[in-house]
Design an enzyme around this catalytic site. Structure first.
Site, PDB file in Angstrom:
ATOM      1  CG  ASP A  60      77.816  33.337  64.159  1.00  0.00           C
ATOM      2  OD1 ASP A  60      77.551  33.036  62.943  1.00  0.00           O
ATOM      3  OD2 ASP A  60      77.212  34.124  64.923  1.00  0.00           O
ATOM      4  CG  HIS A 112      81.414  35.993  63.024  1.00  0.00           C
ATOM      5  ND1 HIS A 112      80.240  36.786  62.820  1.00  0.00           N
ATOM      6  CD2 HIS A 112      81.559  35.552  64.403  1.00  0.00           C
ATOM      7  CE1 HIS A 112      79.622  36.862  63.801  1.00  0.00           C
ATOM      8  NE2 HIS A 112      80.157  35.886  64.909  1.00  0.00           N
ATOM      9  CG  HIS A 131      83.450  38.210  67.641  1.00  0.00           C
ATOM     10  ND1 HIS A 131      82.663  38.531  68.971  1.00  0.00           N
ATOM     11  CD2 HIS A 131      82.505  37.420  67.121  1.00  0.00           C
ATOM     12  CE1 HIS A 131      81.636  37.795  68.897  1.00  0.00           C
ATOM     13  NE2 HIS A 131      81.338  37.250  67.578  1.00  0.00           N
ATOM     14  CG  HIS A 143      77.236  29.838  68.446  1.00  0.00           C
ATOM     15  ND1 HIS A 143      75.770  30.412  68.695  1.00  0.00           N
ATOM     16  CD2 HIS A 143      77.716  31.084  68.479  1.00  0.00           C
ATOM     17  CE1 HIS A 143      75.825  31.782  68.687  1.00  0.00           C
ATOM     18  NE2 HIS A 143      77.148  32.207  68.556  1.00  0.00           N
TER      19      HIS A 143
END
Length: 265
Positions: free
Chosen positions: A81, A132, A136, A231
């Site tokens: 991510d 994504h 967010h 991440h």
């Protein structure tokens, strides 16, 4: 009491039993179709085995969603991510290239706009760049399908402007927060929703885990079909990735793409 009264009572009890069983069956059927809004979570029952997800693989499959692959083969699906650039992505890409490991990077809108060279490299190196969302947000709070679609479309447009290609239709809900409406909306837009079956606390910039702490989570809990979430903002991940991939390889694991994950689901 007469035989007729006994028969009547038995018939009444049978009728009640049948009604209750029918209601139970309907409830189970609806439970199999419905998804309660929530935050994605995992319960590890045994090391080396896939965890139990908040929603089962069978139910997720109805919405073109998945959190784990087949347990038949020792394959890992590696995902990252990317909410912003912390200076570690180039090293991560170098390591993936050295190991010839495919990965997926789930990016937000500002990442695509601010880091076009890195996004292009992700695509050119053969990695999937997934959606994504632009801002967010907690997407479960967005009930309007057009507003939901806009969050994904803005990232698609930014990606196409940077790469000249259409964005792969893979979606990861921010913070793992989901709802049935979100899953349905993503599916209607042609997206596959990707959760995960292995992750650890690696996103706190001021409290990065040690290498030993990372290995203690990522090695014993790895399993066939694991969808691993890391991440790319993590200094620890960048530092340990070469050794981590080597250790997984030495354990007999290979690496697959999300395309393969859904082909084998």
């Amino acid at each position: 009491m007469s035989h007729w009264n006994w028969s009547r009572r038995i018939r009444q009890r049978l009728a009640v039993t049948v009604t209750l069983l029918a209601a139970l069956s309907l409830g189970l059927l609806l439970a199999g179709r419905a998804v309660e809004a929530g935050s994605w979570g995992l319960s590890f029952q045994q090391e080396g085995q896939a965890p139990v997800g908040t929603v089962s693989s069978g139910v997720l499959r109805q919405y073109d969603a998945a959190y784990v692959g087949s347990d038949d083969e020792p394959v890992i699906y590696l995902t990252f991510d990317a909410g912003y650039e912390a200076g570690y992505t180039e090293k991560i890409l170098d390591t993936l290239q050295a190991h010839q490991v495919p990965a997926a990077f789930f990016v937000v809108g500002n990442y695509v706009e601010n880091e076009p060279a890195l996004v292009r490299r992700m695509a050119e190196d053969g990695h999937i760049v997934g959606n994504h969302t632009y801002h967010h947000y907690d997407m479960a709070q967005i009930s309007d399908p057009s507003a939901f679609a806009r969050e994904l479309r803005l990232v698609e447009e930014a990606y196409e402007a940077v790469t000249g290609e259409a964005m792969p239709r893979y979606y990861r809900p921010p913070q793992g927060i989901y709802s049935q409406e979100n899953l349905e909306a993503a599916q209607a837009l042609g997206y596959r929703t990707v959760f995960w079956s292995l992750a650890y606390v690696d996103w706190l910039q001021d409290n990065q885990p040690t290498a030993e702490a990372a290995y203690s989570k990522l090695l014993p809990r790895i399993h066939n079909g694991a969808v691993v979430l890391l991440h790319s903002t993590s200094a620890t991940n960048a530092a340990i990735l070469d050794e981590l991939l080597t250790r997984w390889e030495n354990m007999g694991y290979t690496f697959g793409s999300l395309d393969e994950l859904f082909e084998n689901a």
